[in-house]
Write a protein that holds these residues in place. Structure first.
Motif, short mmCIF file in Angstrom:
data_model
loop_
_atom_site.label_atom_id
_atom_site.label_comp_id
_atom_site.label_asym_id
_atom_site.label_seq_id
_atom_site.Cartn_x
_atom_site.Cartn_y
_atom_site.Cartn_z
N TYR A 196 0.82 -1.20 0.00
CA TYR A 196 0.00 0.00 0.00
C TYR A 196 0.86 1.26 0.00
O TYR A 196 0.51 2.27 -0.63
CB TYR A 196 -0.92 0.00 1.21
N ASN A 200 -14.41 0.78 -2.58
CA ASN A 200 -13.61 -0.04 -1.66
C ASN A 200 -14.46 -0.62 -0.54
O ASN A 200 -14.28 -1.78 -0.14
CB ASN A 200 -12.47 0.80 -1.08
N VAL A 211 -8.90 2.96 3.45
CA VAL A 211 -8.26 1.65 3.34
C VAL A 211 -7.87 1.13 4.72
O VAL A 211 -7.98 -0.08 5.01
CB VAL A 211 -7.04 1.73 2.41
#
Length: 270
Positions: A110, A240, A183
């Protein structure tokens, strides 16, 4: 790694980053006149000159030299700014290499993805700032009285252009920050979208404070793209969250029984 090992690693990374900045600064110093011309190019109707004067297009004149040491100071400032920007991939990579050993494999993935996205976003913001500089300069110079000449030192305009490039570049990182929080599971898309009124007000206030010039055109030029990027971040975060919800639903087995309460106090009627 012990503390001294971390310090040695930090010293090595700093030496490499500073060496890259010095090399790019020296290379930029060889072309500082071309870089200076590139910086002052957005000034409408203004050309470098020894003294002041009135130009038909903008009633302004650029002072290229003001004092014996001003050319040297200007050359160092332009070269160092170009060196920092040109060496940014190197010192950003050194920063990531210093932090990478403390990250898990997924976190490294990430981090690389966000780094690969953050650099283009910063460059897009910087290019957008340079694109709106001519309009900003034209609006500001238009306030000059007809019988007066606006004397513009090159180093002052360089400071203004640098601040606008940095502010616009960092502002374009807002969607990346929001997506990072999404995230990490800190911020959901629903909550992010629910803050749209507060976000619009906050973006307007930030644009009014952060823009080096006080004209409304620069504030709108900064607030508009940030608002669009905020909406794009909400859309990416919503996708997401949907993907995360499908993943959690796929992990649940339909044959798995629900947990039953084992305490008597949790039973009905008790």
């Amino acid at each position: 790694m012990p503390l001294m090992g971390h310090l040695r690693e930090l010293r090595m990374r700093l030496v490499k980053a500073i060496a890259a900045v010095m090399v790019t600064t020296v290379v930029a110093g060889l072309f500082y006149k071309q870089l200076t011309d590139f910086v002052i190019a957005p000034l409408p109707g203004c050309t470098p000159r020894e003294g002041s004067g009135t130009t038909p297009a903008g009633r302004c004149g650029v002072i290229a030299t003001n004092g014996l040491l001003s050319p040297v100071t200007l050359a160092l400032k332009v070269s160092l700014t170009a060196g920092l920007i040109g060496a940014s991939p190197v010192w950003l990579y050194q920063l990531w290499r210093f932090l990478a050993p403390g990250l898990h494999r997924g976190e490294r993935k990430y981090t690389l993805a966000f780094l690969a996205t953050g650099i283009p976003l910063f460059l897009i913001g910087a290019a957008f700032a340079y694109a709106v500089l001519p309009t900003t300069a034209r609006v500001l110079i238009s306030f000059t009285p007809d019988q007066a000449t606006n004397i513009l030192p090159v180093d002052d305009f360089l400071d203004l252009a640098t601040r606008m490039v940095v502010v616009f570049g960092l502002s374009f990182e807002l969607p990346l920050l929001l997506i990072m929080l999404n995230v990490a599971g800190v911020l959901s898309a629903a909550r992010m979208a629910g803050w749209w009124r507060h976000m619009l007000i906050g973006i307007a206030v930030f644009a009014a404070i952060a823009t080096p010039s006080s004209d409304p055109l620069s504030m709108l030029a900064l607030a508009g793209p940030i608002t669009a990027l905020y909406l794009a971040a909400c859309a990416v975060s919503w996708l997401n969250d949907r993907r995360r919800g499908r993943t959690r639903a796929a992990r649940l087995s339909p044959d798995e029984p629900s947990p039953l309460p084992t305490s008597d106090a949790s039973r009905p009627g008790r």
